[in-house]
Design an enzyme around this catalytic site. Structure first.
Site, short mmCIF file in Angstrom:
data_model
loop_
_atom_site.label_atom_id
_atom_site.label_comp_id
_atom_site.label_asym_id
_atom_site.label_seq_id
_atom_site.Cartn_x
_atom_site.Cartn_y
_atom_site.Cartn_z
N GLY A 239 34.94 -0.75 -12.37
CA GLY A 239 34.37 -1.63 -13.37
C GLY A 239 35.05 -2.95 -13.61
CD GLU A 273 35.34 6.89 -9.70
OE1 GLU A 273 34.33 6.31 -10.17
OE2 GLU A 273 35.49 8.11 -9.76
N GLY A 275 35.16 -1.16 -7.05
CA GLY A 275 34.23 -1.58 -5.99
C GLY A 275 34.20 -3.09 -5.90
NE ARG A 276 30.93 -6.24 -10.34
CZ ARG A 276 29.60 -6.21 -10.42
NH1 ARG A 276 28.90 -7.19 -9.90
NH2 ARG A 276 28.97 -5.22 -11.04
CB CYS A 342 4.58 -13.05 -1.83
SG CYS A 342 4.37 -13.86 -0.26
CD GLU A 343 7.78 -9.41 -6.28
OE1 GLU A 343 7.81 -9.59 -7.51
OE2 GLU A 343 7.61 -8.30 -5.75
CE1 TYR A 371 27.76 -1.77 -6.58
CE2 TYR A 371 29.13 -3.52 -7.48
CZ TYR A 371 28.89 -2.18 -7.26
OH TYR A 371 29.78 -1.25 -7.74
#
Ligand code: LLP
Length: 415
Positions: A239, A273, A275-276, A342-343, A371
């Site tokens: 986190g 843990e 990650g980022r 197409c959004e 991510y």
């Protein structure tokens, strides 16, 4: 702190120019820096020197085998959340005794696979899951090591989609339910409760919520001692945030210092843990300008990367710095950087101040190492881009670019 720097007006990844990489590998292209990954892992892991600890990199942030292998060779364990991530971790040579398995919905076959591999422990998120693990371990005549994931009801002050430790979130067990589940765990024949776990959210930019969660866990731990349960591990989850724009998250050293202080007097092995904080700023996404156009109210830069390549801006409204690969003097203006999908929600940046760009110019989207690729899709039948790992002046193709055949490979049986 990363190795994406300009040299004579040209963006480099370590010792290789992005332009050269694109010549060889085309766009959209994820570029990772090995030195940055190593430096981030070292900075994080060494922040806990002096206490018994295990850093379990969170595979979901960036699960490329090259990344996993490199971190594993540096002694990292892994935090996994699926049988697929277990498969990747084992393939990358990770020591199974350094793997912890989190997530609210582990399936029977996934539990079995993790037991066969001999992982360190399951982070269990419900009573039913506990019973399921006991059943599967029983069928295999084994004992499963577990932690229960506590939901400490602490506000991590981050985006609601990535808050996980609030009462209303689906994750973990509240303290009272957890106590009941620990009693059950103690009595189940194929379960060995060895740890306490929590993870309160992602992209946290201050230390306080972590310490608040740690304090609640400590109190809870002393209640467990009364039950005759010998806890050996305390898993504080991941986190820790990074700088995307102007955030000023604590440095891992500061984080480590606060956590070590909080743990004083406890004879526990700490598990983390991250990650980022390891992978986020170790990667960029390189994209090419296809067209520019102006509507009466907006300027648009249309690029060849889209929300299928990097969904964070569309999904969370996240900011990613975008710069031209070639630094040139040109007037700045405000523009939306959008992809071909197409959004209306397909954008990498909105109303962004950027220098005016020409067709075919290259742009770098920063902080895309975590991510980014892991959340990519083939939406609009767009083959995923390639991933490369740069280490000094060496380049490894970490994942080849998908081709049209990859889009239909699993559907061919219809014909
Ligand atoms: N441990 C558990 C149990 C987790 O659920 C997560 C992330 C981590 C560790 C790693 O968290 P980190 O250190 O990376 O913050 N897709 C979102 C982030 C979702 C995070 C999910 N869980 C994003 O792009 O911001």
């Amino acid at each position: 702190m990363h190795h994406f720097e300009y040299r004579d007006g040209q963006l480099f990844a370590e010792d290789i120019s992005i332009k050269d990489l694109v010549k060889e590998f085309d766009t959209p292209l994820y570029v990772y820096s090995a030195r940055t990954l190593r430096r981030h892992f070292q900075a994080f892991d060494s922040a806990f020197e002096g206490i018994s600890h295990l850093t379990c990199y969170s595979v979901k942030a960036n699960s490329n085998l090259c990344v996993l292998k490199m971190l594993s060779e540096m002694g990292s364990g892994m935090d996994i959340v699926s049988g697929g991530e277990l498969f990747r971790a084992l393939k990358a040579g990770v020591d199974p005794r350094k793997i912890v398995y989190s997530g609210v919905g582990k399936r029977e076959h996934e539990i079995r696979e993790a037991l066969i591999a001999g992982i360190l422990m399951f982070n269990v998120e419900s009573r039913q899951e506990l019973e399921k693990i006991n059943q599967v371990a029983g069928e295999m005549d084994m004992k499963a090591r577990i932690s229960l994931r506590i939901n400490p009801d602490v506000d991590p002050q981050t985006h609601p989609y990535i808050s996980t430790g609030l009462k209303k979130n689906k994750f973990g067990l509240d303290l009272e339910q957890a106590l009941e589940s620990y009693k059950l765990a103690r009595d189940l024949p194929h379960i060995e409760p060895v740890g306490i776990d929590c993870h309160i959210g992602s992209q946290l930019t201050s230390i306080e919520p972590f310490i608040e969660a740690l304090n609640r866990i400590k109190k809870f731990h002393s209640r467990l001692a009364g039950l005759g349960i010998a806890i050996k591990y305390l898993d504080l989850g991941g986190g820790l945030g990074i700088t995307y724009d102007e955030e000023t998250p604590p440095h891992p050293v500061e984080f480590g210092k606060a956590v070590k202080e909080g743990l004083q007097g406890l004879d526990l092995t700490l598990i983390l843990e991250p990650g980022r904080v390891i992978a986020g700023n170790a990667g960029i996404l390189v994209t090419r300008v296809l067209y520019t156009k102006q509507s009466p109210s907006k300027n648009f830069i249309i690029v060849d990367a889209a929300m299928n390549d990097l969904v964070r801006p569309s999904l969370y409204g996240s900011f990613h710095r975008i710069d031209c690969v070639d630094q040139k003097d040109a007037p700045a203006y405000k523009a939306d950087v959008v992809g071909p999908i197409c959004e209306t929600g397909d954008f990498l940046a909105q109303d962004r101040e950027i220098r005016q760009v020409e067709q075919d110019e290259l742009l770098a989207v920063f902080s895309a190492g975590a991510y980014g690729f892991t959340m990519s899709s083939q939406y609009n039948s767009r083959p995923r881009g390639a991933e490369v790992m740069v280490d000094g002046d060496k380049v490894t193709l970490a994942r080849r670019r998908e081709v049209y055949f990859d889009l239909v490979d699993l559907e061919e049986q219809c014909f």
